[in-house]
Design an enzyme around this catalytic site. Structure first.
Site, PDB file in Angstrom:
ATOM      1  N   GLY A 145      24.250 -53.759 -34.169  1.00 40.12           N
ATOM      2  CA  GLY A 145      25.346 -53.996 -34.244  1.00 40.12           C
ATOM      3  C   GLY A 145      26.039 -55.184 -33.646  1.00 40.12           C
ATOM      4  O   GLY A 145      27.321 -55.315 -33.182  1.00 40.12           O
TER       5      GLY A 145
ATOM      6  N   THR B 108      15.307 -56.894 -34.504  1.00 40.99           N
ATOM      7  CA  THR B 108      16.121 -57.440 -35.630  1.00 40.99           C
ATOM      8  C   THR B 108      15.792 -58.630 -36.350  1.00 40.99           C
ATOM      9  O   THR B 108      15.050 -59.310 -36.111  1.00 40.99           O
ATOM     10  CB  THR B 108      17.656 -58.016 -34.579  1.00 40.99           C
ATOM     11  OG1 THR B 108      18.635 -58.606 -35.395  1.00 40.99           O
ATOM     12  CG2 THR B 108      16.999 -58.981 -33.696  1.00 40.99           C
TER      13      THR B 108
ATOM     14  N   THR C 263      19.347 -55.534 -37.285  1.00 45.93           N
ATOM     15  CA  THR C 263      18.904 -55.066 -36.089  1.00 45.93           C
ATOM     16  C   THR C 263      18.690 -53.448 -36.285  1.00 45.93           C
ATOM     17  O   THR C 263      19.564 -52.674 -37.043  1.00 45.93           O
ATOM     18  CB  THR C 263      19.841 -55.296 -34.881  1.00 45.93           C
ATOM     19  OG1 THR C 263      20.025 -56.653 -35.051  1.00 45.93           O
ATOM     20  CG2 THR C 263      19.505 -54.575 -33.566  1.00 45.93           C
TER      21      THR C 263
END
Lengths: 441, 175
Positions: free
Chosen positions: A340, A278, A260
């Site tokens: 994340g 992503t 991402t």
């Protein structure tokens, strides 16, 4: 999006051709440019083509992400040629070039997205899939459409929050902020024991609801209004005991039933863009399409075994990405987002709280120590900079702490721009956890 | 023990390690995969590889290559806790000692593969090694130097992973 073939008997892993979902980035970006942009496709793609052809210096973080997945990378010869052109993974300070990708991007710049979805690139992807047991066909690529959806909207202490709608994670960011609004976080230090406990409990409830209710809205009824309802958030917040950890959290009952990259951009007129894209894991499925320089995603690993995010042909999988814009009195104030995985949603919540409750500057908000709690995980993950006093108190009420280094890329790499409402000055913030950077043009 | 300059491998160690050889990690670092590619794809050494090998896997090995460094991601992927991984490494090392298998320890991960957990496996493996190869970033604080000196283990420090490969190549006898 899942290919149209029936893959219900397939066990989705994180690598290889089976892990690849129909790519949407080209369609998404071209649609956004067509509908909102002021420049031609060739103009906006020129810098990317230049970087792909001439290369750029490999940072420590990039080198580490290659090293971390080198085993699967080394099993795909086309990808190995890109990331280890001389047989060994690119190291910090090396020049990363992808000349095949430069040619591919030039073709898209000249011919538009149809080159990717219906032309020779589609042909190359489908051929590589067929050769290696993948499921994506030319028909899947030709059928792909970018969908424009209404963003989800909420408020937090007088600020308007605008974020990405299902099947991605903005709805959970707003739900968590609604719960946090029930607590006076600003009366204590940002990382006080009580604040970290409250935010962890809120994160766990938000994630539980996300798992239970969020999926592709074209396939499942999502109680959007219910999940964003302030009353519902209040009832969830009332479950939280300020001196006790909740060990088992279930989804609530809202009033309806049903690797991402992030860029934040503000133009001279104050228009804001929050763009999160992503490949899912680092280096996606660890598959590159021969001769194109294209590295494919591993989004198929994101299906759930049951519930609103269960696999179906042609369905779009749930992800946690949550590009978000905050406005005040109708004027855009902050654009922000982060990579994340699961930490995307928690990081968006922490950033909002840091900016609004604690009046931090944008860089301070990004650098502030992060933590992450989820209903399905036994540990509270923290960066080691969380005060020891807070850690000890959390342990004393039953938290199991998993400590990460002071600045760890596990917690994402947020990028944000804050526009000072009084002066109009733009303040960029970038995350040292993942080589973030701020530029003004 | 002195630190040998790049490519300056102690003469008594050149071509002193025999095959079959076996590569495993000590700490589940993905650097083990890099060493595997280096040794087998580039240098054609033909070493066996299992990042999470059990002791029986190295029964026939004459040389064990331990790639040092703890990766939380790697531990998670292997389904191991740090304690379980340390136990596995202890068992592997014990098997090697029992069989007179010689040990090459190699650290290629730089500062990213240093820290409390990584230091634990380094302290476990270096004293039982016949030679240690370290890419220089990982020894910025002299940790390997003092540990090798204390245990009288030769240390070869190189500036890059590619040059670690050259050292590895020189250690193995031709077949």
């Amino acid at each position: 999006m899942a290919p149209l073939a029936d893959m219900s008997k397939i066990k989705f892993g994180s690598e290889g051709h089976v892990a690849v979902a129909v790519p949407g980035t080209v369609a998404g970006l071209c649609t956004a440019l067509k509908d909102y942009g002021t420049k031609s496709l060739a103009e906006v793609m020129a810098p990317a083509i230049r970087y792909a052809r001439n290369g750029f210096i490999v940072s420590e973080t990039l080198a580490q992400t290659i090293a971390d997945r080198f085993d699967p990378i080394s099993r795909n010869e086309p990808l190995l040629q890109i990331l280890a052109p001389e047989g060994l993974p690119l190291q910090t300070g090396d020049i990363f070039k992808n000349p095949d990708l430069a040619v591919t991007l030039e073709k898209i710049a000249a011919g538009g997205p149809d080159v990717f979805y219906k032309g020779e690139i589609a042909e190359a992807i489908a051929k590589d899939m067929a050769k290696n047991g993948g499921f994506i066909t030319k028909a899947d690529l030709a059928a792909y459409r970018a969908i424009k959806r209404e963003p989800v909207r909420g408020t937090y202490r007088g600020y308007e929050i605008v974020s990405a709608p299902p099947p991605v994670g903005g709805i959970s960011v707003i739900e968590m902020l609604n719960m946090l609004e029930c607590f006076d976080l600003g009366s204590e230090q940002p990382l006080s024991p009580r604040n970290v406990h409250i935010m962890s409990e809120v994160m766990k409830r938000g994630f539980a609801d996300n798992s239970a209710y969020v999926g592709d809205p074209d396939f499942t009824q999502i109680p959007v209004k219910g999940l964003l309802d302030k009353e519902y958030a209040r009832s969830r917040a009332q479950e939280i005991d300020l001196n006790k950890i909740t060990t088992s959290i279930k989804a609530g009952t809202p009033n309806e039933h049903p690797s991402t990259t992030h860029l934040s951009v503000v133009d001279r007129h104050g228009n804001m863009v929050a763009l999160t894209q992503t490949l899912s894991g680092f280096w996606g499925a660890c598959v590159a399409v021969p001769g194109t320089g294209i590295i494919l995603n591993n989004e198929m690993q994101n299906w759930s075994s049951r519930g609103p995010n269960a696999y179906a042909p042609g369905k779009r999988m749930r992800t946690t990405i949550a590009p978000t814009i905050i406005a005040k009195d109708g004027i855009p104030f902050v654009t922000m987002g982060t990579p994340g995985a699961g930490r995307i949603i928690s990081t968006m919540v922490i950033l909002t709280v840091n900016l609004i409750d604690f009046d931090m500057g944008v860089q301070e908000a990004i650098e502030s120590p992060r933590f992450y709690a989820r209903d399905t995980e036994k540990d509270l993950s923290i960066e080691s900079r969380i005060p020891k006093e807070t850690q000890e108190w959390l342990k004393s009420i039953g938290y199991s702490i998993k400590e990460y280094p002071p600045f760890d890329l596990f917690f994402g790499g947020a990028q944000a721009i804050l526009v000072d409402p009084k002066t109009g000055i733009m303040h960029g913030g970038a995350d040292p956890r993942r080589d973030g950077a701020v530029f003004g043009f | 023990m002195p630190i040998f300059a790049q490519y300056s491998v102690p003469s008594n160690l050149v071509a002193n390690f025999e095959r079959p050889g076996f590569i495993t990690s000590a700490g589940q670092t993905s650097d083990a995969a890099i060493v595997k590619v280096l040794a087998n794809t580039r240098l054609k050494l033909g070493l066996d590889y299992d990042i999470a090998a059990k002791p029986q896997a190295i029964e026939n090995a004459k040389t064990l290559v331990l790639v040092l460094g703890v990766s939380n991601k790697g531990l998670g992927a292997a389904g191991l806790s740090l304690e379980q991984e340390i136990e596995r490494v202890k068992n592997i090392v014990a098997e090697a000692i029992k069989n007179n298998t010689r040990i090459i320890s190699i650290h290629t991960g730089g500062t990213a593969r240093r820290g409390e957990a990584s230091n634990q496996v380094i302290e476990l493996c270096v004293p039982v090694s016949n030679v240690v190869i370290v890419v220089e970033g990982g020894n910025n604080d002299g940790f390997f130097t003092s540990l090798c000196e204390k245990n009288n283990v030769p240390l070869v420090q190189v500036p890059s992973i590619a040059e670690a490969g050259n050292v590895l190549m020189s250690l193995f006898a031709a077949q």
